[in-house]
Design a protein around this motif. Structure first.
Motif, mmCIF file in Angstrom:
data_model
loop_
_atom_site.group_PDB
_atom_site.id
_atom_site.type_symbol
_atom_site.label_atom_id
_atom_site.label_comp_id
_atom_site.label_asym_id
_atom_site.label_seq_id
_atom_site.Cartn_x
_atom_site.Cartn_y
_atom_site.Cartn_z
ATOM 1 N N SER A 55 22.164 41.724 3.494
ATOM 2 C CA SER A 55 21.249 42.401 4.424
ATOM 3 C C SER A 55 20.538 43.567 3.751
ATOM 4 O O SER A 55 19.349 43.794 3.965
ATOM 5 N N ALA A 102 17.891 42.103 1.572
ATOM 6 C CA ALA A 102 16.746 41.652 2.355
ATOM 7 C C ALA A 102 15.868 42.829 2.766
ATOM 8 O O ALA A 102 14.630 42.753 2.715
ATOM 9 N N VAL A 103 16.491 43.930 3.170
ATOM 10 C CA VAL A 103 15.736 45.119 3.558
ATOM 11 C C VAL A 103 14.973 45.675 2.356
ATOM 12 O O VAL A 103 13.803 46.048 2.448
ATOM 13 N N GLU A 110 13.992 44.015 -0.323
ATOM 14 C CA GLU A 110 12.892 43.113 -0.651
ATOM 15 C C GLU A 110 11.720 43.287 0.297
ATOM 16 O O GLU A 110 10.561 43.225 -0.106
ATOM 17 N N LYS A 111 12.068 43.533 1.586
ATOM 18 C CA LYS A 111 11.012 43.735 2.567
ATOM 19 C C LYS A 111 10.211 45.000 2.260
ATOM 20 O O LYS A 111 8.988 45.018 2.329
ATOM 21 N N ARG A 112 10.925 46.069 1.904
ATOM 22 C CA ARG A 112 10.243 47.333 1.589
ATOM 23 C C ARG A 112 9.407 47.210 0.308
ATOM 24 O O ARG A 112 8.269 47.637 0.253
ATOM 25 N N GLY A 148 8.390 44.491 -1.132
ATOM 26 C CA GLY A 148 7.416 43.421 -1.001
ATOM 27 C C GLY A 148 6.094 43.941 -0.508
ATOM 28 O O GLY A 148 5.025 43.484 -0.920
ATOM 29 N N GLU A 149 6.116 44.923 0.376
ATOM 30 C CA GLU A 149 4.873 45.518 0.869
ATOM 31 C C GLU A 149 4.126 46.228 -0.250
ATOM 32 O O GLU A 149 2.920 46.116 -0.374
ATOM 33 N N GLU A 177 2.602 43.709 -2.451
ATOM 34 C CA GLU A 177 1.373 43.169 -1.869
ATOM 35 C C GLU A 177 0.183 44.060 -2.196
ATOM 36 O O GLU A 177 -0.900 43.571 -2.515
#
Length: 179
Positions: A25, A28-29, A31-33, A35-36, A39
């Motif tokens: 978890s 995942a958090v 990667e989410k942070r 990942g932005e 981008e």
């Protein structure tokens, strides 16, 4: 403290333990942070690539335009030479000149020969042969593009200078010797 249903199911099935679930978890958090931000980096890279491509395309287009203009100018000069060349120059007097480090010979009549030696006429390169042109036209052609005029005796007469210490300065060597 499981955040989603899939993790709860994996814990119940015994496929993962509590430690592993927390780690997944957190990953995942993370990667989410990140990942932005990736981008944004990817968007910036795409924009930079797009600008570079536009600059490259512009340079290619300008090079093509320059080539086309040079081709048009070349065609115009060839047309000028063809229109204004002196015809009926055939004779039995040979005139030798240099073209691309090779000695070339054309046969002309006495009147044309005298005018060539005097500098009022010039020899220009025409497609696969040579043309005799008036000096005024040759000057216009040279102002537009170099390389077409092969023989221009008026220039050599202007630039001929003698050295004061030369013992043979009094003896002028004519340009139009016939052997």
């Amino acid at each position: 403290m499981v955040k989603n249903a899939l993790q709860a199911q994996l814990l119940k099935a015994g496929l993962v333990d509590n430690k592993k679930a927390k780690k997944l978890s957190k990953q995942a958090v993370h990667e989410k942070r990140t990942g932005e931000s990736k981008e944004a980096e990817i968007k910036a890279k795409i924009e930079q690539d797009k600008l570079e491509k536009q600059a490259k395309d512009l340079a290619i287009e300008q090079a093509k335009k320059a080539q086309l203009q040079e081709k048009e100018l070349n065609a115009t000069i060839v047309q000028m030479i063809n229109q204004h060349k002196i015809r009926n120059t055939d004779g039995e007097i040979s005139y030798q000149f240099i073209d691309e480090n090779k000695i070339k010979k054309i046969y002309i009549n006495q009147q044309i020969y005298n005018a060539l030696v005097a500098g009022s006429l010039v020899i220009a390169k025409e497609n696969d042969g040579y043309a005799i042109l008036p000096k005024a036209l040759a000057d216009r052609i040279n102002s537009k593009m170099e390389g077409f005029i092969l023989v221009n005796n008026s220039q050599s007469n202007d630039t001929a200078t003698t050295d004061e210490e030369d013992p043979y300065a009094a003896y002028v060597i004519p340009d139009d010797l016939m052997w």
